[in-house]
Design an enzyme around this catalytic site. Structure first.
Site, PDB file in Angstrom:
ATOM      1  N   HIS A  66      25.439  41.065  37.515  1.00  0.00           N
ATOM      2  CA  HIS A  66      24.916  42.038  38.484  1.00  0.00           C
ATOM      3  C   HIS A  66      23.472  41.669  38.842  1.00  0.00           C
ATOM      4  O   HIS A  66      22.675  41.360  37.954  1.00  0.00           O
ATOM      5  CB  HIS A  66      24.989  43.449  37.891  1.00  0.00           C
ATOM      6  CG  HIS A  66      24.544  44.483  38.872  1.00  0.00           C
ATOM      7  ND1 HIS A  66      25.347  44.913  39.915  1.00  0.00           N
ATOM      8  CD2 HIS A  66      23.365  45.142  39.003  1.00  0.00           C
ATOM      9  CE1 HIS A  66      24.678  45.795  40.645  1.00  0.00           C
ATOM     10  NE2 HIS A  66      23.474  45.951  40.106  1.00  0.00           N
ATOM     11  N   LEU A 105      36.098  48.594  41.058  1.00  0.00           N
ATOM     12  CA  LEU A 105      36.082  49.006  39.652  1.00  0.00           C
ATOM     13  C   LEU A 105      37.352  48.510  38.968  1.00  0.00           C
ATOM     14  O   LEU A 105      38.429  48.515  39.554  1.00  0.00           O
ATOM     15  CB  LEU A 105      36.019  50.531  39.537  1.00  0.00           C
ATOM     16  CG  LEU A 105      34.696  51.196  39.931  1.00  0.00           C
ATOM     17  CD1 LEU A 105      34.808  52.720  39.778  1.00  0.00           C
ATOM     18  CD2 LEU A 105      33.544  50.667  39.080  1.00  0.00           C
ATOM     19  N   ILE A 106      37.206  48.095  37.709  1.00  0.00           N
ATOM     20  CA  ILE A 106      38.375  47.686  36.925  1.00  0.00           C
ATOM     21  C   ILE A 106      38.993  48.951  36.322  1.00  0.00           C
ATOM     22  O   ILE A 106      38.287  49.803  35.775  1.00  0.00           O
ATOM     23  CB  ILE A 106      37.951  46.704  35.800  1.00  0.00           C
ATOM     24  CG1 ILE A 106      37.295  45.444  36.385  1.00  0.00           C
ATOM     25  CG2 ILE A 106      39.136  46.341  34.923  1.00  0.00           C
ATOM     26  CD1 ILE A 106      38.202  44.532  37.190  1.00  0.00           C
ATOM     27  N   SER A 162      29.445  32.079  45.486  1.00  0.00           N
ATOM     28  CA  SER A 162      28.447  31.151  44.953  1.00  0.00           C
ATOM     29  C   SER A 162      28.467  31.167  43.420  1.00  0.00           C
ATOM     30  O   SER A 162      28.270  30.123  42.779  1.00  0.00           O
ATOM     31  CB  SER A 162      27.038  31.473  45.480  1.00  0.00           C
ATOM     32  OG  SER A 162      26.560  32.676  44.940  1.00  0.00           O
TER      33      SER A 162
HETATM   34  C1  GAR Z   1      26.365  38.307  43.196  1.00  0.00           C
HETATM   35  O1  GAR Z   1      24.977  38.282  43.404  1.00  0.00           O
HETATM   36  C2  GAR Z   1      26.741  39.337  42.144  1.00  0.00           C
HETATM   37  O2  GAR Z   1      25.747  39.526  41.194  1.00  0.00           O
HETATM   38  C3  GAR Z   1      26.934  40.570  42.976  1.00  0.00           C
HETATM   39  O3  GAR Z   1      27.589  40.117  44.116  1.00  0.00           O
HETATM   40  C4  GAR Z   1      27.095  38.816  44.435  1.00  0.00           C
HETATM   41  C5  GAR Z   1      28.258  37.943  44.802  1.00  0.00           C
HETATM   42  O4  GAR Z   1      27.795  36.727  45.323  1.00  0.00           O
HETATM   43  N1  GAR Z   1      27.679  41.556  42.254  1.00  0.00           N
HETATM   44  C6  GAR Z   1      27.451  42.861  42.327  1.00  0.00           C
HETATM   45  O5  GAR Z   1      26.616  43.355  43.058  1.00  0.00           O
HETATM   46  C7  GAR Z   1      28.309  43.710  41.396  1.00  0.00           C
HETATM   47  N2  GAR Z   1      27.915  45.053  41.412  1.00  0.00           N
HETATM   48  P1  GAR Z   1      28.718  35.440  45.337  1.00  0.00           P
HETATM   49  O6  GAR Z   1      30.039  35.853  46.015  1.00  0.00           O
HETATM   50  O7  GAR Z   1      27.966  34.455  46.178  1.00  0.00           O
HETATM   51  O8  GAR Z   1      28.926  34.999  43.928  1.00  0.00           O
END
Ligand code: GAR
Length: 187
Positions: A108, A91-92, A15
């Site tokens: 995040h 992790l990168i 998303s």
């Molecule tokens: C997002 O909410 C992002 O902030 C989170 O994963 C989701 C991915 O959603 N990231 C983390 O938690 C990183 N630690 P999406 O695939 O719908 O963009």
């Protein structure tokens, strides 16, 4: 004039990927999606948007260094200058960090340093916090630990579940992340 080229790294639904590529006045061009999860829904989104997609299973490589070197060659070939992590659950490592110093950004779903890691939204619900939010930050070698660029807070409602809170948090990130990307790319 040609826009600066950037890559999105994602592992899941995509998303945020959609929000970035759908932003009407994005200051850079997203030229490639890097995905570490074969079959992830974000892959279809990239393909249907005509964005080149590199899907790699890290387990097929002998080391993280070899995995990231393969990605790096690809990014260099495409003249990528920025990397935006959007739900990239890995992790990168030093290979990409050294090649893209201060050029790797992450979103995040919490107000860091609270609730780092994979399940930030359920951590917030379980902790009973009244306020949470979104953090956009530079990526370093830690898990959600790099210098913070922007944060936006939102209230946790009395009857929020992980699902309802996630919708509101993601609405915020879909707006904030492309905004921050534009600011960074424009310098
Ligand atoms: C997002 O909410 C992002 O902030 C989170 O994963 C989701 C991915 O959603 N990231 C983390 O938690 C990183 N630690 P999406 O695939 O719908 O963009």
């Amino acid at each position: 004039m040609n826009k600066v080229k950037a890559a999105v790294f994602a592992s899941g639904t995509g998303s945020n990927f959609d929000a970035i590529i759908g932003r009407s006045n994005l200051a850079c061009e997203i030229v490639v999606l890097i995905c570490d999860k074969p079959g992830a829904p974000v892959i279809e989104k990239a393909i249907s948007s005509g964005i080149q997609t590199l899907v790699l299973n890290p387990k097929a490589f002998v080391s993280k260094q070899e995995y990231e070197t393969k990605i790096l060659h690809f990014l260099r070939k495409m003249d990528v200058e920025w990397i935006f992590l959007a739900g990239y659950m890995r992790l990168i490592g030093p290979t990409l960090l050294a090649a893209y110093e201060d050029r790797i950004i992450n979103t995040h779903p919490s107000l860091l340093p609270a609730f780092p890691g994979k399940d930030a939204i359920s951590q917030a619900i379980q902790a009973g916090v009244k306020v949470t939010g979104v953090t956009i930050h530079f990526v370093d070698e830690g898990m959600d630990t790099g210098p913070i660029i922007a944060q936006r807070a939102l209230e946790v409602l009395e009857d929020d579940t992980e699902a309802t809170l996630k919708v509101r948090i993601q609405d915020v990130e879909h707006e904030l992340y492309p905004e921050v990307i534009n600011r960074l790319v424009r310098g």
